[in-house]
Design an enzyme around this catalytic site. Structure first.
Site, mmCIF file in Angstrom:
data_model
loop_
_atom_site.group_PDB
_atom_site.id
_atom_site.type_symbol
_atom_site.label_atom_id
_atom_site.label_comp_id
_atom_site.label_asym_id
_atom_site.label_seq_id
_atom_site.Cartn_x
_atom_site.Cartn_y
_atom_site.Cartn_z
ATOM 1 N N HIS A 285 0.802 -1.204 0.000
ATOM 2 C CA HIS A 285 0.000 0.000 0.000
ATOM 3 C C HIS A 285 0.844 1.268 0.000
ATOM 4 O O HIS A 285 0.479 2.257 -0.620
ATOM 5 C CB HIS A 285 -1.037 0.047 1.123
ATOM 6 C CG HIS A 285 -2.078 1.082 0.799
ATOM 7 N ND1 HIS A 285 -3.095 0.844 -0.092
ATOM 8 C CD2 HIS A 285 -2.198 2.371 1.139
ATOM 9 C CE1 HIS A 285 -3.805 1.935 -0.260
ATOM 10 N NE2 HIS A 285 -3.282 2.887 0.465
ATOM 11 N N TYR B 264 1.636 5.363 -2.620
ATOM 12 C CA TYR B 264 2.017 6.759 -2.336
ATOM 13 C C TYR B 264 3.325 7.118 -3.020
ATOM 14 O O TYR B 264 3.569 8.283 -3.332
ATOM 15 C CB TYR B 264 2.048 7.016 -0.824
ATOM 16 C CG TYR B 264 0.669 6.830 -0.273
ATOM 17 C CD1 TYR B 264 -0.307 7.782 -0.510
ATOM 18 C CD2 TYR B 264 0.301 5.672 0.391
ATOM 19 C CE1 TYR B 264 -1.601 7.597 -0.087
ATOM 20 C CE2 TYR B 264 -0.992 5.474 0.818
ATOM 21 C CZ TYR B 264 -1.946 6.440 0.580
ATOM 22 O OH TYR B 264 -3.225 6.230 0.976
ATOM 23 N N HIS C 245 -10.977 0.829 -9.277
ATOM 24 C CA HIS C 245 -10.325 1.746 -8.323
ATOM 25 C C HIS C 245 -8.898 2.069 -8.741
ATOM 26 O O HIS C 245 -8.511 3.226 -8.845
ATOM 27 C CB HIS C 245 -10.356 1.146 -6.917
ATOM 28 C CG HIS C 245 -9.416 1.823 -5.965
ATOM 29 N ND1 HIS C 245 -9.663 3.089 -5.474
ATOM 30 C CD2 HIS C 245 -8.230 1.444 -5.453
ATOM 31 C CE1 HIS C 245 -8.655 3.443 -4.693
ATOM 32 N NE2 HIS C 245 -7.772 2.465 -4.667
ATOM 33 N N PHE C 246 -8.069 1.036 -8.992
ATOM 34 C CA PHE C 246 -6.661 1.398 -9.190
ATOM 35 C C PHE C 246 -6.387 1.911 -10.601
ATOM 36 O O PHE C 246 -5.345 2.513 -10.827
ATOM 37 C CB PHE C 246 -5.688 0.304 -8.732
ATOM 38 C CG PHE C 246 -5.795 -1.040 -9.376
ATOM 39 C CD1 PHE C 246 -5.546 -1.220 -10.713
ATOM 40 C CD2 PHE C 246 -6.100 -2.148 -8.593
ATOM 41 C CE1 PHE C 246 -5.629 -2.475 -11.285
ATOM 42 C CE2 PHE C 246 -6.183 -3.407 -9.167
ATOM 43 C CZ PHE C 246 -5.942 -3.566 -10.521
ATOM 44 N N HIS C 247 -7.345 1.740 -11.522
ATOM 45 C CA HIS C 247 -7.148 2.417 -12.806
ATOM 46 C C HIS C 247 -7.459 3.919 -12.710
ATOM 47 O O HIS C 247 -6.999 4.691 -13.544
ATOM 48 C CB HIS C 247 -7.972 1.749 -13.905
ATOM 49 C CG HIS C 247 -7.321 0.502 -14.438
ATOM 50 N ND1 HIS C 247 -7.389 -0.706 -13.803
ATOM 51 C CD2 HIS C 247 -6.528 0.297 -15.539
ATOM 52 C CE1 HIS C 247 -6.695 -1.616 -14.490
ATOM 53 N NE2 HIS C 247 -6.159 -1.024 -15.537
ATOM 54 N N ARG D 211 -11.984 -10.064 -10.312
ATOM 55 C CA ARG D 211 -10.849 -9.592 -11.083
ATOM 56 C C ARG D 211 -9.998 -10.804 -11.465
ATOM 57 O O ARG D 211 -10.306 -11.926 -11.070
ATOM 58 C CB ARG D 211 -10.036 -8.594 -10.243
ATOM 59 C CG ARG D 211 -9.410 -9.233 -9.034
ATOM 60 C CD ARG D 211 -8.813 -8.227 -8.061
ATOM 61 N NE ARG D 211 -7.510 -7.735 -8.487
ATOM 62 C CZ ARG D 211 -6.593 -7.212 -7.636
ATOM 63 N NH1 ARG D 211 -6.860 -7.137 -6.356
ATOM 64 N NH2 ARG D 211 -5.451 -6.771 -8.076
ATOM 65 N N ARG D 212 -8.932 -10.612 -12.214
ATOM 66 C CA ARG D 212 -7.875 -11.599 -12.418
ATOM 67 C C ARG D 212 -8.329 -12.924 -12.995
ATOM 68 O O ARG D 212 -7.664 -13.933 -12.819
ATOM 69 C CB ARG D 212 -7.199 -11.953 -11.081
ATOM 70 C CG ARG D 212 -6.711 -10.801 -10.308
ATOM 71 C CD ARG D 212 -5.781 -11.217 -9.215
ATOM 72 N NE ARG D 212 -4.695 -10.245 -9.151
ATOM 73 C CZ ARG D 212 -3.759 -10.247 -8.248
ATOM 74 N NH1 ARG D 212 -3.723 -11.175 -7.331
ATOM 75 N NH2 ARG D 212 -2.818 -9.349 -8.255
#
Lengths: 555, 109
Positions: free
Chosen positions: A232, A236, A383-385, A446-447
């Site tokens: 995580h 950042y 979310h992470f896209h 996902r995946r």
């Protein structure tokens, strides 16, 4: 350092030119795999990997899918980001501080990172490491994959050492001065990176490499605990450089001061403090960890959401200040007085807006109960896209339009198409992410290479997955235009001279006195203490109970 | 799987590349289901589509949790593996079948 207001940046610029080219080669290859997989996994769309398997690339379309997915994740989340960030930091550091990075560190770092990337790429491309970019044991890949990843990270440490040494020299020659905001961002990036990658390097050396070379057993929970301690904080490491560019470029273009330099520094300080002790929110559904420890890290995750909100406030307030200075009146008039015709500005703001989308869904992910509905579903992909895939990647792409002139000395080709890059990327990503949120809420995973499950696929999944794939194709076109412009400009763009020494990017604020926020060592010590407090409970529980090692297995 | 009281179930599931064992779980008027899920090879993830049943499954550990199925849930539901477990990952699925006795399903609490 050279004469007044300038510094020779030849070595840093060479390093930055090479690393940023590597970054965008990764974008090109990773993007190709992205298109292949989003089309192939969409229900009732053609399986492109089936065609590739038929021409003899593999005996199994599914094997090719997971091989491509591993490449997509590693190339985009690790290679693109790390190479771009070290390049950008090499470009900015001497220009902001007026101090050079030691050339020997640049050379050693580049060699290690390139060799590491090539090793890992060989393992992935040949299908020797179909372990995805999270490489959870006991699934195991070829030693090249782990050794390559370790070399890449250690190479970035060498570069980080160069940044830290340059900072110490600046501090020696500028005693009592506050750290310029853009450099505060770079410093934060690499402090977070060192803290994040330490647990990863530890666990890869302790568990993955012995499992891969010697077949040793390893504990799954221990592996995941250290992986997510890194995993995580990694986000950042991606995000802080993007935020740094927003803080630097938005006030500069608007011709006003940043709304608050102190808020910016508080945000960076909070990133240093709270980026790393939050990994357990990726393990809410893991057995073997007391919910109390998960709860503590839920709270810390909400703490690390606050600097993002401070940033949102600071950037919007700066936009308002700039819009009003340019004659915008009334409640919202300032919004229409923004330099929207500047594609770099437009792109940064669209990336920033998308970060709002990603930030809100991130808080949902970090909420213990809500996570149960979305964990490991298509929601997470959405979310992470929006976060690394847009807030970070789009920021890096549009800022590169400037670097083409100022770093590569090339005129941009196909200039009229430039606004299409942020507009298509933003629009496509909004469609993709929202459609994948909907599919994820309905439980689509996902995946997974094939979501039809022998015809039992729930009807609610089909349309959102198809709409999401259309959105993906839209932002892929934006990415393609960017790549054509980038590589095209490098080869056939008109050359423009780069002046040396480079001009210092002077801090528009009067050089303030250092405050408690500029005491970096204090922040680092506090961050280490916070990490120990946040993780000691789970670690005592894990090692006190005794490890449960299991042997590695091929995927 | 056993029913220890009316609607009170205890279900043990084994995960392995690439199947849930058992592949099908039938629950009649379930009120409270205690799951114990373990893996005999790699990391898997159990997700019953459309419900809040969502848990990671590891070798060496047992995931234990309680599910109280909402009254509206009935019929066949997919039980999938949601963590990549190898190149047959997409084949790893089973079914949870919830049978309801009595006709009055709608309008209830």
């Amino acid at each position: 350092m050279s004469g007044a207001g300038g510094v020779y940046t030849v070595r840093e610029d060479w390093y930055a030119r090479v690393t940023i080219v590597v970054a965008f080669i990764a974008l090109l290859l990773g993007g190709v795999f992205g298109v292949l997989q989003v089309v192939s996994r969409t229900p009732y769309w053609p399986n492109l990997y089936e065609l590739l398997a038929r021409i003899g690339l593999s005996s199994s379309a599914d094997e090719l899918y997971y091989r491509g997915l591993t490449a997509h994740g590693v190339l985009l989340a690790v290679v693109l980001t790390t190479f771009y960030i070290v390049g950008l930091s090499a470009y900015l550091t001497p220009r902001v501080l007026g101090v050079n990075i030691k050339p020997v560190l640049l050379n050693v770092s580049l060699a290690m990172m390139v060799v590491g990337t090539v090793l890992a790429a060989i393992a992935i491309v040949l299908g020797w490491a179909n372990v995805l970019y999270t490489f959870y044991l006991p699934l195991i890949g070829h030693p090249f994959f782990y050794l390559g990843a370790a070399l890449l990270i250690l190479g970035s440490w060498v570069f980080a050492a160069g940044v830290f040494l340059a900072f110490l020299e600046w501090r020696r020659t500028n005693p009592g001065l506050g750290i310029p905001v853009p450099f505060f961002g770079i410093l934060t990036t690499f402090i977070v990176w060192i803290m994040a990658t330490t647990p990863l390097v530890f666990i890869v050396l302790k568990n993955h490499i012995p499992a891969s070379i010697l077949g040793w057993s390893a504990d799954v929970l221990e592996t995941r605990l250290f992986f997510w301690w890194f995993g995580h904080a990694l986000v950042y490491f991606w995000l802080v450089p993007a935020i740094t560019l927003w803080y630097y470029y938005v006030p500069k273009v608007l011709g006003v001061l940043l709304f608050s330099e102190i808020i910016a520094k508080v945000a960076f300080a909070l990133f240093i403090l709270a980026s790393t002790p939050v990994g357990l929110h990726h393990q809410f559904t893991d057995p073997g960890i007391n919910p109390y420890f998960k709860y503590i890290q839920t709270v810390l995750t909400l703490v690390v959401a606050s600097p993002s909100m401070l940033t949102a406030f600071n950037i919007i307030a700066t936009m308002e200040r700039g819009g009003r200075a340019r004659g915008g009146e009334g409640l919202l008039g300032w919004l229409f007085k923004q330099p929207w015709r500047d594609p770099v500005y437009l792109g940064l703001i669209l990336a920033f807006i998308t970060f709002g989308n990603g930030g809100i869904t991130g808080i949902i992910n970090a909420s213990y109960q809500l996570n149960n509905v979305v964990h490991n579903t298509a929601w997470v992909v959405g979310h992470f896209h929006t976060t690394v895939g847009t807030a970070v990647a789009l920021t890096f792409m549009v800022y590169t339009f400037l670097l083409l002139r100022e770093l590569y000395g090339r005129e941009l080709i196909l200039k009229n198409l430039t606004p299409a890059v942020p507009l298509l990327w933003f629009t496509g990503m909004m469609i993709f992410s929202i459609a994948y949120y909907v599919a994820g809420l309905e439980g689509a995973p996902r995946r997974t290479s094939d979501l039809t499950y022998g015809g039992l696929i729930p009807a609610e999944w089909i349309l959102p997955l198809q709409i999401g794939a259309m959105g993906a194709l839209v932002f892929a076109v934006g990415g393609l235009i960017f790549l054509v412009q980038f590589f095209g400009s490098l080869t056939i763009g008109t050359r423009i001279p780069i002046t040396q020494p480079a001009t210092l990017m002077l801090n528009p604020h009067p050089p303030g006195k250092a405050t408690i926020l500029d005491r970096i060592s204090l922040l680092i010590i506090a961050a280490i203490v916070l990490n120990i407090l946040a993780y000691s409970g789970a670690l005592i529980e894990l090692y006190g109970r005794g490890l449960q090692p299991v042997p590695p297995l091929l995927p | 799987m056993r029913e220890v009281g009316p609607g009170i179930y205890e279900v043990t599931i084994e995960a392995r590349q690439f199947a849930w064992i058992p592949r099908e779980i039938v629950l009649r008027d379930p009120v409270r289901v205690t799951f114990r899920v373990y893996s005999t090879d790699v990391v898997h993830g159990l997700h019953i589509a459309g419900t809040s049943v969502n848990v990671m499954v590891f070798p060496g550990y047992v995931a234990e949790f309680v599910w109280e199925p909402p009254k509206g849930v009935s019929g066949e539901t997919l039980m999938i593996c949601h963590e990549y477990c190898g190149i047959g990952h997409q084949l790893m699925w089973g079914k949870v079948v919830i049978e309801r006795s009595g006709a009055t399903l709608s309008g209830g609490g």
